[in-house]
Design a protein around this motif. Sequence first.
Motif, short mmCIF file in Angstrom:
data_model
loop_
_atom_site.label_atom_id
_atom_site.label_comp_id
_atom_site.label_asym_id
_atom_site.label_seq_id
_atom_site.Cartn_x
_atom_site.Cartn_y
_atom_site.Cartn_z
N CYS A 116 0.80 -1.22 0.01
CA CYS A 116 0.03 -0.03 0.18
C CYS A 116 0.93 1.34 -0.12
O CYS A 116 2.17 1.15 0.39
N SER A 117 0.33 2.49 -0.47
CA SER A 117 1.09 3.61 -0.34
C SER A 117 1.58 3.95 0.96
O SER A 117 0.78 3.90 1.91
N TYR A 118 2.87 4.43 1.04
CA TYR A 118 3.27 4.72 2.16
C TYR A 118 2.38 6.02 2.91
O TYR A 118 2.45 6.01 4.13
N GLY A 119 1.67 6.80 1.88
CA GLY A 119 0.93 7.76 2.53
C GLY A 119 -0.26 7.53 2.90
O GLY A 119 -1.12 8.28 3.28
N CYS A 120 -0.82 6.37 2.90
CA CYS A 120 -2.02 5.56 3.26
C CYS A 120 -1.95 5.67 4.70
O CYS A 120 -0.94 5.33 5.57
N SER A 133 -7.71 2.60 2.52
CA SER A 133 -8.71 2.34 3.27
C SER A 133 -9.60 3.56 4.15
O SER A 133 -10.78 3.58 4.24
N LYS A 134 -8.31 4.34 4.64
CA LYS A 134 -9.04 5.28 5.52
C LYS A 134 -9.05 6.87 4.81
O LYS A 134 -9.78 7.22 4.17
N SER A 135 -7.84 7.10 4.98
CA SER A 135 -7.52 8.59 4.29
C SER A 135 -5.91 8.61 4.38
O SER A 135 -5.26 7.57 4.51
N CYS A 136 -5.55 9.84 3.95
CA CYS A 136 -3.95 10.08 3.71
C CYS A 136 -3.40 10.36 5.05
O CYS A 136 -3.97 11.15 5.87
N LYS A 137 -2.22 10.31 5.08
CA LYS A 137 -1.33 10.79 6.28
C LYS A 137 -1.27 12.30 6.11
O LYS A 137 -1.39 12.73 5.15
N ALA A 138 -0.79 12.98 7.28
CA ALA A 138 -0.58 14.50 6.81
C ALA A 138 0.40 14.71 5.94
O ALA A 138 1.49 13.95 5.78
N ASN A 139 0.17 15.68 5.03
CA ASN A 139 1.12 16.28 3.75
C ASN A 139 0.86 15.51 2.58
O ASN A 139 1.72 15.63 1.48
N PHE A 140 0.22 14.25 2.61
CA PHE A 140 -0.09 13.59 1.52
C PHE A 140 -1.53 13.72 0.94
O PHE A 140 -2.41 14.16 1.61
N THR A 141 -1.69 13.50 -0.48
CA THR A 141 -2.69 13.90 -0.94
C THR A 141 -2.78 12.77 -2.30
O THR A 141 -1.92 12.03 -2.64
N GLY A 142 -4.15 12.68 -2.97
CA GLY A 142 -4.42 11.86 -4.17
C GLY A 142 -5.15 10.60 -3.60
O GLY A 142 -5.30 10.30 -2.67
N THR A 143 -5.74 9.82 -4.69
CA THR A 143 -6.56 8.70 -4.43
C THR A 143 -5.61 7.71 -3.71
O THR A 143 -6.11 7.20 -2.89
N TYR A 144 -4.25 7.54 -4.19
CA TYR A 144 -3.30 6.43 -3.43
C TYR A 144 -2.51 7.04 -2.48
O TYR A 144 -1.53 6.50 -2.03
N CYS A 145 -2.79 8.49 -2.21
CA CYS A 145 -2.03 9.29 -1.26
C CYS A 145 -0.37 8.97 -1.61
O CYS A 145 0.32 8.87 -0.59
N ASN A 156 8.56 11.42 3.06
CA ASN A 156 7.40 11.43 3.92
C ASN A 156 6.61 12.89 3.79
O ASN A 156 5.90 13.21 4.62
N CYS A 157 7.11 13.47 2.78
CA CYS A 157 6.39 15.01 2.35
C CYS A 157 6.53 15.82 3.69
O CYS A 157 5.39 16.45 3.69
N SER A 158 7.60 15.67 4.21
CA SER A 158 7.81 16.60 5.42
C SER A 158 8.59 17.73 5.14
O SER A 158 8.86 18.82 6.01
N VAL A 159 9.11 18.01 4.15
CA VAL A 159 10.12 19.13 3.83
C VAL A 159 9.41 20.05 2.87
O VAL A 159 8.87 19.63 1.84
N SER A 160 9.48 21.42 3.22
CA SER A 160 8.95 22.45 2.54
C SER A 160 9.73 22.69 1.15
O SER A 160 10.91 22.69 0.93
N CYS A 161 9.11 23.26 0.16
CA CYS A 161 9.77 23.31 -1.22
C CYS A 161 10.67 24.49 -0.92
O CYS A 161 10.26 25.47 -0.18
N PRO A 162 11.55 24.84 -1.77
CA PRO A 162 12.52 25.97 -1.68
C PRO A 162 11.52 27.37 -1.72
O PRO A 162 10.56 27.28 -2.49
#
Length: 415
Positions: A116-120, A133-145, A156-162
């Motif tokens: 499963c996607s790490y973002g689930c 099955s439930k939703s995405c973790k924080a900072n993740f998005t999309g059908t498959y997160c 883990n989508c935890s770093v801000s873009c420049p």
Amino acid sequence: MCVDGYYGKRCSSGCSENHCNPLNGICAECKPSYYGHRYGMTCPSGYLDDVCDREMGTCHQCKPLFKWPKCINCLDGYWGKDCRSECPNSCRSCLSTTECTKCKDGLHGEKCEKKCSYGCLLELCDQDTGVCSKSCKANFTGTYCKQCIPGMYGGNCSVSCPENCYNGTCDTRDGTCLLGCIPKFHGRYCDLSCPDGCLDCMCRSNGHCDACIPDYYGNGCNITCSNNCINSSCNMSGYCNDCQPGYFGIFCSEHCSQHCLSGECLRNGSCYSCQSGFYGTKCNRSCRKNCQYCAGSWSCKSCFNGFYGKICQDKCSYCKSGTACDIDTGYCKFCEDGFYSNKCKSKCDSKCQSCDSSSGQINECLKCKIGRYGRNKTSEFYHCNIRCSRTFWNVPKIVFTATVTAIMELVGKGA
């Protein structure tokens, strides 16, 4: 009363087992592995000691590896008739080694071979589709997160873009700015400042300026335009927009020919016009000796005073000093005193100081020699046949000349 094994009013119906109620056929006791009142239904195979509830068939206790209370299915992780075969490691439950009925957490697919996607959230997803099955973790998005929310990147989508990425958008994998940079910055991460020489501090992703501030050129707009450019103005390659007088070339680094009239020329070095005695696009070729202006070695446009002909090879005759003759015919516009005709080769009458070259008459004077006067009333020329009185000869020359001139003017007026 019926004998054992039969029941009914006439004892004509047989019991499913040997011992039953002789009136209604209900079994008094079931054999092992059976239950029910009359017909002897079989207990599930997973019942311990093949014993189940006589009325309902429910299991009192399951055999090892069977799932209570029905003792029909195997415990998670096992399969087979006796539930002694282990499921693949990725399956929570299975029907065989190739068909999982339920995957372990974090896995999906027919054989639970996909993660499963790490973002689930809790890493749980639908076994068939892989959708979280439930939703995405924080900072993740999309059908498959699988994607980071705008402005974030990393595993883990935890770093801000420049901060200098345009619209705050960057590659979710490595943080490179996808849409370019905000003004004044460049580079993969938009962390480099545009060169100071860039117009409005705007540059491309590679740091090359789109346009330069005045007087500069080059990719970094750090090279000064040539001083020979008008207003020191040039393009990005250093080519001058126009040259200072006296220079030509793309960088205005070449001098116009010294024989260009006024010293100026076109951008290719061609002169607007040439100085006297020179011809050619750059006025670097000499005309023939007596040519003042020429279009080529065998074509003079005008000659120096005293010469005529196609290449100014002929000398004018007795034209008045300082005047020219016709370049084609050699005819004079003015003759020296004492001569007349087209080429001033004919001598005037001895009484004339100068005569008309168009009359063809030697005694048609334009001006009389000193000591003579007289005017022809019909032609308006002077005939100069009358001598002045001898009294005038004792007068100083300057006074005498002025007096004679005055008398001649009076004579011309009808005296």
